[in-house]
Design a protein around this motif. Structure first.
Motif, mmCIF file in Angstrom:
data_model
loop_
_atom_site.group_PDB
_atom_site.id
_atom_site.type_symbol
_atom_site.label_atom_id
_atom_site.label_comp_id
_atom_site.label_asym_id
_atom_site.label_seq_id
_atom_site.Cartn_x
_atom_site.Cartn_y
_atom_site.Cartn_z
ATOM 1 N N THR A 237 39.033 52.327 54.785
ATOM 2 C CA THR A 237 39.433 51.876 53.461
ATOM 3 C C THR A 237 39.019 50.438 53.179
ATOM 4 O O THR A 237 38.598 50.110 52.077
ATOM 5 N N LYS B 272 38.282 62.369 45.457
ATOM 6 C CA LYS B 272 37.471 61.166 45.673
ATOM 7 C C LYS B 272 36.006 61.598 45.587
ATOM 8 O O LYS B 272 35.549 62.020 44.530
ATOM 9 N N SER C 46 37.298 60.027 52.336
ATOM 10 C CA SER C 46 36.127 59.824 51.475
ATOM 11 C C SER C 46 34.853 60.344 52.115
ATOM 12 O O SER C 46 34.035 61.016 51.480
ATOM 13 N N PHE D 253 44.669 44.448 46.191
ATOM 14 C CA PHE D 253 44.566 45.737 46.875
ATOM 15 C C PHE D 253 45.841 45.927 47.674
ATOM 16 O O PHE D 253 46.080 45.241 48.649
ATOM 17 N N GLN E 161 37.508 45.722 37.635
ATOM 18 C CA GLN E 161 38.552 45.653 38.656
ATOM 19 C C GLN E 161 37.896 45.796 40.029
ATOM 20 O O GLN E 161 37.309 46.831 40.336
ATOM 21 N N THR F 237 36.606 59.260 38.293
ATOM 22 C CA THR F 237 36.932 58.752 36.956
ATOM 23 C C THR F 237 36.015 59.334 35.887
ATOM 24 O O THR F 237 36.109 58.959 34.725
ATOM 25 N N ARG G 47 30.830 55.235 42.703
ATOM 26 C CA ARG G 47 31.213 56.646 42.610
ATOM 27 C C ARG G 47 30.326 57.359 41.595
ATOM 28 O O ARG G 47 29.546 56.737 40.868
ATOM 29 N N SER H 278 39.171 52.897 33.385
ATOM 30 C CA SER H 278 39.011 53.460 34.736
ATOM 31 C C SER H 278 37.560 53.452 35.200
ATOM 32 O O SER H 278 37.285 53.336 36.394
ATOM 33 N N THR I 97 38.829 51.643 43.028
ATOM 34 C CA THR I 97 39.363 52.963 43.339
ATOM 35 C C THR I 97 38.296 53.890 43.920
ATOM 36 O O THR I 97 37.130 53.839 43.538
ATOM 37 N N GLN J 81 44.598 53.763 56.370
ATOM 38 C CA GLN J 81 45.230 53.763 55.066
ATOM 39 C C GLN J 81 46.740 53.885 55.244
ATOM 40 O O GLN J 81 47.220 54.360 56.273
ATOM 41 N N CYS K 204 38.783 57.100 43.581
ATOM 42 C CA CYS K 204 39.072 58.352 42.892
ATOM 43 C C CYS K 204 38.104 58.638 41.749
ATOM 44 O O CYS K 204 37.536 57.734 41.133
ATOM 45 N N ASN L 194 36.850 50.413 37.005
ATOM 46 C CA ASN L 194 37.679 50.180 38.184
ATOM 47 C C ASN L 194 36.857 50.520 39.428
ATOM 48 O O ASN L 194 36.793 51.678 39.844
#
Length: 476
Positions: free
Chosen positions: A210, A274, A244, A458, A401, A66, A422, A56, A62, A161, A64, A59
Motif C-alpha cells: 500500500t 481496484k 491490487s 493517507f 488528491q 472511478t 488507474r 474522484s 485511491t 494495510q 479504487c 483522486n
C-alpha cells in the motif's frame, strides 16, 4: 375572496426546487424531518451537498475504480434488488459469482481451478480476514491433533494495510509486522527466521504494498520457508494479499511466480473494485483447494428458501458489483485486461521519468515490476522550504488528491508521496497533474512555508472525533 389571499398551489408541475419549503432550511442532521419532500427537491438538495466532495477522477490516492462504462451502470441499476446471499431466489446471480470464482482461480493457477473454493466479499479487507481465519483454524487443528497449546497464534508480515491489524485485534492473533531495515520497502526472506515460530499460523506476503506499490518476493519467501521446514520442522503456509496486484501481475508480469503455482501459497485475496475494474465494492478470496478452507468456517442456512453454504463475514449484500465483475471478464478478456493494465503501467513509468526531472524530488518506486504507481520523497540534506504535505495541499487547490505519509517503522522519518495510475487516468490527465506539480513546487520555493499545519493525507484507520456545534439541540 380577495385575489391576494388565494390558497398556495400544491401543483408539483410548477413548483421550483429552490423556492420549495425544503430549500428554505438547512438539511436535517440530527433527527428525521416531520414532513415529506418532493423527489426532485430531495434529489437536488442532496446532490448540491455532494458537489463539495472531491472529483474522484482526480483522486490519485485511491486504488479504487472511478471510471466505468455506461453498460456497467445499467447492470448495477438492473441488479439493485438482488441480494447476493439469497442464492435460492437469485440462482443465476449465484451462478455468475461461481463463474467468477473459477475464472479467478484459473487466472491465479489453482491446481484444479474448476473444483477449488472461494467467494465474493464486500472488498479485499473482508477477503483478507477470511484468508487469515482459515490459516488460524488450520493451525489450531494441527496443534490440537498434536496435543499442543493453541493460545498464542501469530502471523508474520511486512508493511500491511490496516485490515490485517484489524484481523489481529478482532480475532486475537498476534501480528508480527517486520520493520523496514536499511533500504527495504517490504518483507524479505532474511526476516523470516527471526520472526516465525511454532505458533505462526502463516506468512502474509503483499503483492502491491500500500505504501509504495512494490511487490514483495513471494517465491523467495516461499523458498526460505521451505528451507526452514527442512531445518526446523516448521511448516508455515503463505497467504498472498494481492488486493491490487492480483489483477495486474497475471496480465503484464506473467513470468512472475507469486500465486498458486507456488505450493506453499494456500489462499489469495484481491479487490475486484481496484485493478479488477469493477465498481465499489467487491473483493475475492480463493483457496488453493477445498482442503485449505476448514469445514468449521462454513455455515449452512435454510431460512432463505434452500440449504446454502456461506463462509463470508457479511451476510446480505448487493449482487450488482459481482455481475459487473463478470461483465468485465466477458467484455475485456485477457487481451483487454492486458491492454488496460499495460497502458496504466506505461503511463506510471512515463510519470516517473518526468518526476526525476523535478529538482527537489527523488524516486522511491519507479512504477516498474509492481503496481502502476509512482512513489517519491524530497531529497535529503536540503532545506526545501516546504514539505510534501504542503505540496499535497497546494495541488489540492487544483482538485488533485495525492497521498502523503511517512513510511512504516523503522523508516518513519521518510515522508513519501504516492500517485496511482488507474483505468481512466489518461496520459493527458497525468501530464496536467505534472504541470500543476511543477507550478506548485515553483510557488513553494518562492514562498517558503515558515509554519505549516499540513499533515499526512493517507489514513490507516484513525477516526476523528466529531465536532458538535455549540447550538446543537439536546436530543436526549
Amino acid at each position: 375572496m380577495a385575489l391576494h389571499k388565494t390558497v398556495e398551489t400544491q401543483d408539483q408541475a410548477i413548483e421550483d426546487v429552490y423556492s420549495s419549503g425544503s430549500s428554505q432550511h438547512t438539511l436535517p442532521k440530527y433527527r428525521l424531518p416531520n414532513h415529506s419532500t418532493t423527489p426532485s427537491a430531495a434529489y437536488n438538495l442532496v446532490r448540491d451537498e455532494l458537489l463539495l466532495d472531491g472529483n474522484s477522477r482526480q483522486n490519485l490516492a485511491t486504488f479504487c475504480t472511478t471510471w466505468v462504462e455506461p453498460e456497467v451502470k445499467q447492470l448495477m441499476a438492473d441488479a439493485l434488488d438482488k441480494n447476493m446471499i439469497d442464492k435460492d431466489e437469485y440462482p443465476q446471480t449465484a451462478e455468475i459469482e461461481n463463474r467468477c470464482v473459477h475464472i479467478i482461480a484459473d487466472l491465479w493457477h489453482a491446481p484444479k481451478s474448476w473444483q477449488t473454493v472461494g467467494c465474493s466479499t464486500t472488498g479485499s479487507s473482508e477477503a483478507a480476514m477470511l484468508g487469515g481465519l482459515a490459516l488460524k483454524w488450520s493451525w489450531k487443528k494441527r496443534r490440537e491433533a498434536a496435543g499442543l497449546p493453541t493460545d498464542k497464534p501469530n502471523f508474520v508480515c511486512g508493511p500491511v494495510q490496516i485490515c490485517w491489524k484489524k484481523f489481529a485485534r478482532y480475532f486475537d492473533v498476534e501480528i508480527r509486522e517486520v520493520p523496514l531495515r536499511g533500504d527495504a520497502l517490504g518483507l524479505l526472506p532474511a526476516d523470516l527466521r527471526e520472526y516465525c515460530d511454532e505458533n505462526t499460523i502463516g506468512v502474509v506476503a503483499t503483492l502491491g504494498v500500500t505504501f509504495t506499490g512494490i511487490y514483495e518476493p513471494v517465491a523467495a519467501l516461499a523458498a526460505e520457508l521451505d528451507s526452514m521446514q527442512r531445518d526446523l520442522g516448521l511448516d508455515i503456509p503463505i497467504h498472498v494479499d494481492a488486493a491490487s496486484g492480483g489483477f495486474i501481475a497475471p496480465f503484464i508480469q506473467q513470468t512472475l511466480q507469486w500465486d498458486f503455482v507456488i505450493e506453499r501459497v494456500k489462499s489469495i485475496n484481491a479487490s475486484g473494485h481496484k485493478y479488477g475494474l469493477a465498481p465499489l465494492g467487491v473483493g475475492w478470496v480463493i483457496w488453493r483447494s477445498t482442503a485449505d478452507l476448514p469445514e468449521e468456517l462454513i455455515f449452512y442456512v435454510d431460512y432463505l428458501g434452500g440449504n446454502m453454504a456461506t463462509f463470508a463475514l457479511n451476510f446480505s449484500r448487493p449482487g450488482g458489483e459481482i455481475i459487473a465483475q463478470y461483465y468485465n471478464f466477458l467484455r475485456l478478456g485477457r487481451d483487454g485486461y492486458t491492454r488496460i493494465q499495460q497502458a496504466c503501467s506505461d503511463t506510471a513509468q512515463w510519470l516517473a521519468s518526468e518526476i526525476v526531472k523535478l529538482a527537489p524530488l527523488e524516486l522511491v518506486y519507479d512504477g516498474k515490476a509492481g503496481l502502476p504507481a509512482v512513489c517519491y520523497k524530497l531529497k535529503d540534506g536540503i532545506d526545501h522550504g516546504f514539505s510534501l504535505y504542503d505540496l499535497s495541499e497546494r495541488v489540492r487547490m487544483r482538485g488533485w488528491q495525492i497521498a502523503s505519509y511517512p513510511l512504516p517503522s523503522d523508516r518513519q522519518n521518510i515522508v513519501v508521496q504516492r500517485i496511482l495510475v488507474r483505468h481512466g487516468v489518461s496520459r493527458d490527465l497525468v501530464a496536467l497533474l505534472l504541470e500543476d506539480l511543477r507550478k506548485a513546487i515553483a510557488y513553494l520555493q518562492k514562498n517558503p512555508v515558515v509554519s505549516s499545519d499540513a499533515g499526512p493525507s493517507f489514513s490507516h484507520g484513525a477516526i476523528a472525533e466529531p465536532v458538535i456545534p455549540a447550538d446543537t439541540p439536546n436530543l436526549a
